[in-house]
Enzyme design. Structure first.
Site, PDB file in Angstrom:
ATOM      1  N   LYS A   1       2.270 -16.531  24.743  1.00 25.28           N
ATOM      2  CA  LYS A   1       1.141 -17.020  25.149  1.00 25.28           C
ATOM      3  C   LYS A   1       0.128 -16.871  23.875  1.00 25.28           C
ATOM      4  O   LYS A   1      -0.831 -18.032  23.468  1.00 25.28           O
ATOM      5  CB  LYS A   1       0.510 -16.428  26.476  1.00 25.28           C
TER       6      LYS A   1
ATOM      7  N   ARG B   1      -6.123 -13.050  36.668  1.00 26.40           N
ATOM      8  CA  ARG B   1      -4.730 -12.294  36.775  1.00 26.40           C
ATOM      9  C   ARG B   1      -4.000 -12.125  38.241  1.00 26.40           C
ATOM     10  O   ARG B   1      -3.155 -11.761  38.502  1.00 26.40           O
ATOM     11  CB  ARG B   1      -4.980 -10.667  36.304  1.00 26.40           C
TER      12      ARG B   1
ATOM     13  N   ARG C   1      13.371  -4.882  19.093  1.00 25.87           N
ATOM     14  CA  ARG C   1      12.337  -5.045  17.981  1.00 25.87           C
ATOM     15  C   ARG C   1      11.859  -3.316  17.703  1.00 25.87           C
ATOM     16  O   ARG C   1      11.773  -2.977  16.776  1.00 25.87           O
ATOM     17  CB  ARG C   1      11.207  -5.688  18.520  1.00 25.87           C
TER      18      ARG C   1
ATOM     19  N   ARG D   1       5.150   0.217  18.155  1.00 19.89           N
ATOM     20  CA  ARG D   1       4.039  -0.045  18.608  1.00 19.89           C
ATOM     21  C   ARG D   1       4.130   0.075  20.148  1.00 19.89           C
ATOM     22  O   ARG D   1       4.995   0.181  20.851  1.00 19.89           O
ATOM     23  CB  ARG D   1       3.789  -1.623  18.516  1.00 19.89           C
TER      24      ARG D   1
ATOM     25  N   ARG E   1       4.611  -3.272  32.547  1.00 24.43           N
ATOM     26  CA  ARG E   1       3.762  -4.377  32.350  1.00 24.43           C
ATOM     27  C   ARG E   1       4.535  -5.929  33.092  1.00 24.43           C
ATOM     28  O   ARG E   1       3.679  -6.534  33.487  1.00 24.43           O
ATOM     29  CB  ARG E   1       3.346  -4.857  30.921  1.00 24.43           C
TER      30      ARG E   1
END
Length: 196
Positions: free
Chosen positions: A13, A88, A127, A139, A150
């Site tokens: 997004k 949301r 990653r 990260r 999430r």
């Protein structure tokens, strides 16, 4: 062009929003950024949000909708905007619809980037491993466990928005797993139909 982009974390997004911003010259409105700006500016709704956050509470949907309402009145958003991270939930979508209706504004499109969640988790895991292999810190967003949490939150809270907007004939779906430029081209096709 007034848009909402939907899709789980990692669907692309942010990348696609940046391209739409460049193409149409409209701002990408992040609720987090708007909230911080309203607090800093000391607007009435910003002061209300500040006192809620100072208590350690979550900012209510009414406050967030109020901040969005103020922000879309600014000059750079007059020609349109992309909502990022909002709504949301279906309750937020209903509140947004009511606020926009009061202003005589309609959304042009809701675009959902459809993705394979297992493939997304695989991407994040790769990653994270690549980052660790380079000796760099991973990260927070690239932590596979945090990412799964999430995704679960998205599935339970935000995914129902697809049906909400589909029922209103506003939802356009595109394959978020396609190469980036193909996703951009598919979004362009959707937007061109609305601009006509």
């Amino acid at each position: 062009m007034r848009l909402i982009l939907l899709g789980p974390p990692g669907a692309g997004k942010g990348t696609q929003s940046t391209r739409i911003v460049e193409r149409y010259g409209i701002p990408q409105l992040s609720t987090g950024d708007m909230l911080r700006a309203a607090v800093t500016a000391g607007t009435p709704i910003g002061l209300e949000a500040k006192s809620v956050m100072a208590r350690g509470d979550l900012v209510s949907d009414d406050i967030v909708v109020g901040i969005v309402a103020d922000r879309i009145e600014e000059e750079d958003a007059k020609g349109g905007f992309i909502l990022d991270g909002f709504p949301r939930t279906v309750a937020q979508a209903e509140a947004l619809d009511a606020m926009l209706a009061k202003k005589g504004i309609e959304l042009d499109a809701v675009i959902e980037l459809k993705v394979d969640e297992d493939a997304l988790v695989g991407r994040i895991e790769k990653r994270a491993k690549d980052t660790e292999a380079r000796g760099e810190p991973v990260r927070k967003d690239d932590n596979p466990e945090a990412f799964r949490i999430r995704l679960d939150a998205y599935r339970s809270q935000t995914a129902p928005l697809s049906d909400y907007y589909r029922d209103r004939d506003m939802l356009h779906e595109t394959d978020g797993m396609a190469p980036m430029d193909e996703v951009t081209a598919a979004i362009e096709t959707i937007l061109a139909a609305h601009a006509a």
